[in-house]
Design a protein around this motif. Structure first.
Motif, PDB file in Angstrom:
ATOM      1  N   PRO A   1      20.898 -43.750  14.963  1.00 33.50           N
ATOM      2  CA  PRO A   1      21.293 -42.344  15.182  1.00 33.50           C
ATOM      3  C   PRO A   1      22.395 -42.168  16.218  1.00 33.50           C
ATOM      4  O   PRO A   1      23.006 -41.104  16.302  1.00 33.50           O
ATOM      5  CB  PRO A   1      19.995 -41.690  15.656  1.00 33.50           C
ATOM      6  CG  PRO A   1      19.208 -42.805  16.253  1.00 33.50           C
ATOM      7  CD  PRO A   1      19.549 -44.033  15.463  1.00 33.50           C
ATOM      8  N   GLU A   2      22.680 -43.206  17.013  1.00 35.27           N
ATOM      9  CA  GLU A   2      23.678 -43.081  18.074  1.00 35.27           C
ATOM     10  C   GLU A   2      24.606 -44.293  18.076  1.00 35.27           C
ATOM     11  O   GLU A   2      24.712 -45.028  19.053  1.00 35.27           O
ATOM     12  CB  GLU A   2      23.015 -42.907  19.439  1.00 35.27           C
ATOM     13  CG  GLU A   2      22.214 -41.615  19.572  1.00 35.27           C
ATOM     14  CD  GLU A   2      21.671 -41.405  20.972  1.00 35.27           C
ATOM     15  OE1 GLU A   2      21.698 -42.370  21.754  1.00 35.27           O
ATOM     16  OE2 GLU A   2      21.240 -40.284  21.272  1.00 35.27           O
ATOM     17  N   ALA A   3      25.307 -44.507  16.979  1.00 32.97           N
ATOM     18  CA  ALA A   3      26.268 -45.613  16.886  1.00 32.97           C
ATOM     19  C   ALA A   3      27.610 -45.185  17.459  1.00 32.97           C
ATOM     20  O   ALA A   3      27.961 -43.994  17.461  1.00 32.97           O
ATOM     21  CB  ALA A   3      26.427 -46.036  15.433  1.00 32.97           C
ATOM     22  N   THR A   4      28.376 -46.129  17.958  1.00 31.30           N
ATOM     23  CA  THR A   4      29.703 -45.865  18.501  1.00 31.30           C
ATOM     24  C   THR A   4      30.767 -46.202  17.463  1.00 31.30           C
ATOM     25  O   THR A   4      30.775 -47.311  16.917  1.00 31.30           O
ATOM     26  CB  THR A   4      29.945 -46.682  19.774  1.00 31.30           C
ATOM     27  OG1 THR A   4      28.953 -46.339  20.755  1.00 31.30           O
ATOM     28  CG2 THR A   4      31.339 -46.419  20.334  1.00 31.30           C
ATOM     29  N   PHE A   5      31.651 -45.259  17.177  1.00 28.22           N
ATOM     30  CA  PHE A   5      32.701 -45.443  16.184  1.00 28.22           C
ATOM     31  C   PHE A   5      34.065 -45.393  16.864  1.00 28.22           C
ATOM     32  O   PHE A   5      34.258 -44.679  17.854  1.00 28.22           O
ATOM     33  CB  PHE A   5      32.623 -44.357  15.107  1.00 28.22           C
ATOM     34  CG  PHE A   5      31.370 -44.411  14.291  1.00 28.22           C
ATOM     35  CD1 PHE A   5      31.297 -45.202  13.151  1.00 28.22           C
ATOM     36  CD2 PHE A   5      30.248 -43.686  14.659  1.00 28.22           C
ATOM     37  CE1 PHE A   5      30.142 -45.264  12.389  1.00 28.22           C
ATOM     38  CE2 PHE A   5      29.086 -43.743  13.911  1.00 28.22           C
ATOM     39  CZ  PHE A   5      29.029 -44.531  12.770  1.00 28.22           C
ATOM     40  N   VAL A   6      35.002 -46.134  16.306  1.00 29.65           N
ATOM     41  CA  VAL A   6      36.370 -46.184  16.821  1.00 29.65           C
ATOM     42  C   VAL A   6      37.286 -45.499  15.818  1.00 29.65           C
ATOM     43  O   VAL A   6      37.139 -45.672  14.600  1.00 29.65           O
ATOM     44  CB  VAL A   6      36.813 -47.645  17.028  1.00 29.65           C
ATOM     45  CG1 VAL A   6      38.253 -47.702  17.531  1.00 29.65           C
ATOM     46  CG2 VAL A   6      35.879 -48.361  17.985  1.00 29.65           C
ATOM     47  N   TYR A   7      38.228 -44.698  16.298  1.00 34.17           N
ATOM     48  CA  TYR A   7      39.193 -44.073  15.407  1.00 34.17           C
ATOM     49  C   TYR A   7      40.523 -43.904  16.144  1.00 34.17           C
ATOM     50  O   TYR A   7      40.559 -43.812  17.379  1.00 34.17           O
ATOM     51  CB  TYR A   7      38.682 -42.714  14.906  1.00 34.17           C
ATOM     52  CG  TYR A   7      38.564 -41.651  15.972  1.00 34.17           C
ATOM     53  CD1 TYR A   7      39.560 -40.687  16.147  1.00 34.17           C
ATOM     54  CD2 TYR A   7      37.460 -41.591  16.828  1.00 34.17           C
ATOM     55  CE1 TYR A   7      39.454 -39.706  17.118  1.00 34.17           C
ATOM     56  CE2 TYR A   7      37.339 -40.617  17.799  1.00 34.17           C
ATOM     57  CZ  TYR A   7      38.340 -39.684  17.940  1.00 34.17           C
ATOM     58  OH  TYR A   7      38.229 -38.722  18.918  1.00 34.17           O
ATOM     59  N   PRO A   8      41.631 -43.923  15.414  1.00 38.36           N
ATOM     60  CA  PRO A   8      42.937 -43.764  16.063  1.00 38.36           C
ATOM     61  C   PRO A   8      43.142 -42.322  16.524  1.00 38.36           C
ATOM     62  O   PRO A   8      42.684 -41.376  15.877  1.00 38.36           O
ATOM     63  CB  PRO A   8      43.931 -44.144  14.955  1.00 38.36           C
ATOM     64  CG  PRO A   8      43.199 -43.873  13.678  1.00 38.36           C
ATOM     65  CD  PRO A   8      41.750 -44.158  13.964  1.00 38.36           C
ATOM     66  N   CYS A   9      43.842 -42.144  17.622  1.00 38.37           N
ATOM     67  CA  CYS A   9      44.144 -40.808  18.131  1.00 38.37           C
ATOM     68  C   CYS A   9      45.481 -40.861  18.872  1.00 38.37           C
ATOM     69  O   CYS A   9      46.007 -41.951  19.130  1.00 38.37           O
ATOM     70  CB  CYS A   9      43.028 -40.302  19.045  1.00 38.37           C
ATOM     71  SG  CYS A   9      42.746 -41.320  20.500  1.00 38.37           S
ATOM     72  N   PRO A  10      46.069 -39.714  19.200  1.00 36.91           N
ATOM     73  CA  PRO A  10      47.411 -39.701  19.817  1.00 36.91           C
ATOM     74  C   PRO A  10      47.517 -40.519  21.093  1.00 36.91           C
ATOM     75  O   PRO A  10      48.587 -41.032  21.427  1.00 36.91           O
ATOM     76  CB  PRO A  10      47.645 -38.207  20.098  1.00 36.91           C
ATOM     77  CG  PRO A  10      46.803 -37.503  19.080  1.00 36.91           C
ATOM     78  CD  PRO A  10      45.578 -38.357  18.917  1.00 36.91           C
ATOM     79  N   THR A  11      46.427 -40.671  21.812  1.00 32.85           N
ATOM     80  CA  THR A  11      46.471 -41.406  23.078  1.00 32.85           C
ATOM     81  C   THR A  11      46.159 -42.892  22.898  1.00 32.85           C
ATOM     82  O   THR A  11      46.064 -43.625  23.879  1.00 32.85           O
ATOM     83  CB  THR A  11      45.474 -40.792  24.072  1.00 32.85           C
ATOM     84  OG1 THR A  11      44.150 -40.845  23.505  1.00 32.85           O
ATOM     85  CG2 THR A  11      45.850 -39.349  24.382  1.00 32.85           C
ATOM     86  N   GLY A  12      45.982 -43.331  21.656  1.00 34.68           N
ATOM     87  CA  GLY A  12      45.658 -44.745  21.415  1.00 34.68           C
ATOM     88  C   GLY A  12      44.379 -44.884  20.618  1.00 34.68           C
ATOM     89  O   GLY A  12      44.269 -44.370  19.501  1.00 34.68           O
ATOM     90  N   THR A  13      43.388 -45.548  21.180  1.00 35.19           N
ATOM     91  CA  THR A  13      42.088 -45.742  20.532  1.00 35.19           C
ATOM     92  C   THR A  13      41.054 -44.825  21.165  1.00 35.19           C
ATOM     93  O   THR A  13      40.919 -44.785  22.393  1.00 35.19           O
ATOM     94  CB  THR A  13      41.628 -47.210  20.665  1.00 35.19           C
ATOM     95  OG1 THR A  13      42.603 -48.057  20.051  1.00 35.19           O
ATOM     96  CG2 THR A  13      40.290 -47.419  19.981  1.00 35.19           C
ATOM     97  N   CYS A  14      40.348 -44.089  20.335  1.00 35.56           N
ATOM     98  CA  CYS A  14      39.319 -43.181  20.817  1.00 35.56           C
ATOM     99  C   CYS A  14      37.961 -43.589  20.254  1.00 35.56           C
ATOM    100  O   CYS A  14      37.875 -44.300  19.250  1.00 35.56           O
ATOM    101  CB  CYS A  14      39.634 -41.743  20.412  1.00 35.56           C
ATOM    102  SG  CYS A  14      41.157 -41.102  21.162  1.00 35.56           S
ATOM    103  N   TYR A  15      36.923 -43.115  20.907  1.00 36.88           N
ATOM    104  CA  TYR A  15      35.561 -43.447  20.512  1.00 36.88           C
ATOM    105  C   TYR A  15      34.749 -42.171  20.385  1.00 36.88           C
ATOM    106  O   TYR A  15      35.010 -41.170  21.048  1.00 36.88           O
ATOM    107  CB  TYR A  15      34.906 -44.352  21.571  1.00 36.88           C
ATOM    108  CG  TYR A  15      35.660 -45.636  21.829  1.00 36.88           C
ATOM    109  CD1 TYR A  15      35.328 -46.803  21.165  1.00 36.88           C
ATOM    110  CD2 TYR A  15      36.702 -45.670  22.757  1.00 36.88           C
ATOM    111  CE1 TYR A  15      36.019 -47.980  21.405  1.00 36.88           C
ATOM    112  CE2 TYR A  15      37.396 -46.841  23.008  1.00 36.88           C
ATOM    113  CZ  TYR A  15      37.049 -47.991  22.327  1.00 36.88           C
ATOM    114  OH  TYR A  15      37.735 -49.148  22.575  1.00 36.88           O
TER     115      TYR A  15
END
Length: 237
Positions: free
Chosen positions: A103-117
């Motif tokens: 229920p509380e997994a950490t995901f990574v996605y691209p964003c304007p500042t670089g890598t976001c979570y």
């Protein structure tokens, strides 16, 4: 690789001449009988496997039926001398066993500042589906053995699962996000038929299978590599 090497060594034999082939006793040499008649094959199989790398906690169980037809006479190519076979299979049973939902997994996605979570629910558990492999390109090595027929192959298939696979970000059913219920399975491997009697064989194969949605979903983590072991029984006609 060991299976392919064994097949290559077995291929050193030359094609028997027509007179010898026509006089061959199929009851005593079932491999030659299939080779000379460019036979059809059909039979059930069961497949078990595991994921590799970051998917080493995945397990797989598949079962279905496979068919094929030897398409050519013996083609001479040195140690690779053999025959081309075209096949296909369908698997009404396709299951993947993955870790329990989180229920509380950490995901990574691209964003304007670089890598976001971000933290969100991740699916998991047992996935059910069906699979079709409409094209199997198989090479049957020429061999002196009367019972052992080695081969190697390349193939491509399609999987449909009742939930988006592999497990990733959980989203409400019918809304964008997550992975996909459709995945593709480019694969390759080797194996052999062991003829127990004329027109009957026990089959063993090992395949490396990649599973990917080709970005049909919003996310495509895939299963980069898995090893699948297949056992089957074949009738030849």
């Amino acid at each position: 690789m060991l299976i392919v090497m064994a097949g290559s060594l077995a291929a050193c034999a030359e094609t028997p001449n027509g007179a010898a082939a026509s006089g061959r006793d199929g009851d005593s040499d079932p491999v030659a009988q299939v080779r000379d008649h460019q036979s059809w094959e059909f039979g059930p199989f069961v497949n078990g496997g595991v994921g590799l790398g970051n998917r080493d906690n995945y397990g797989f169980l598949w079962a279905g039926v496979q068919g094929g037809k030897v398409m050519t006479p013996v083609l001479h190519a040195g140690i690779f001398t053999g025959q081309f076979e075209l096949g296909a299979n369908i698997m009404p049973l396709w299951q993947a066993y993955t870790p329990a939902p989180n229920p509380e997994a950490t995901f990574v996605y691209p964003c304007p500042t670089g890598t976001c979570y971000f933290v969100g629910p991740q699916g998991g558990g047992t996935f059910h589906g069906v699979s079709l492999t409409p094209v199997i390109f198989r090479w049957n090595f020429l061999t002196k053995s009367k019972h052992f027929q080695p081969w190697f192959q390349g193939a491509g298939g399609l999987i449909y699962t009742t939930h988006k696979f592999p497990p990733d970000l959980l989203v409400p059913h019918g809304t964008p996000g997550g992975t996909s219920v459709f995945n593709f399975t480019p694969q390759g491997g080797g194996g052999f038929h062991w003829f127990t009697r004329p027109k009957r064989s026990i089959d063993l194969g090992v395949n490396a299978v990649h599973i990917s949605s080709a970005s049909l979903g919003d996310r495509n983590p895939g299963v980069n590599a898995s090893i699948q072991v297949q056992v089957g029984y074949t009738w030849w006609k």
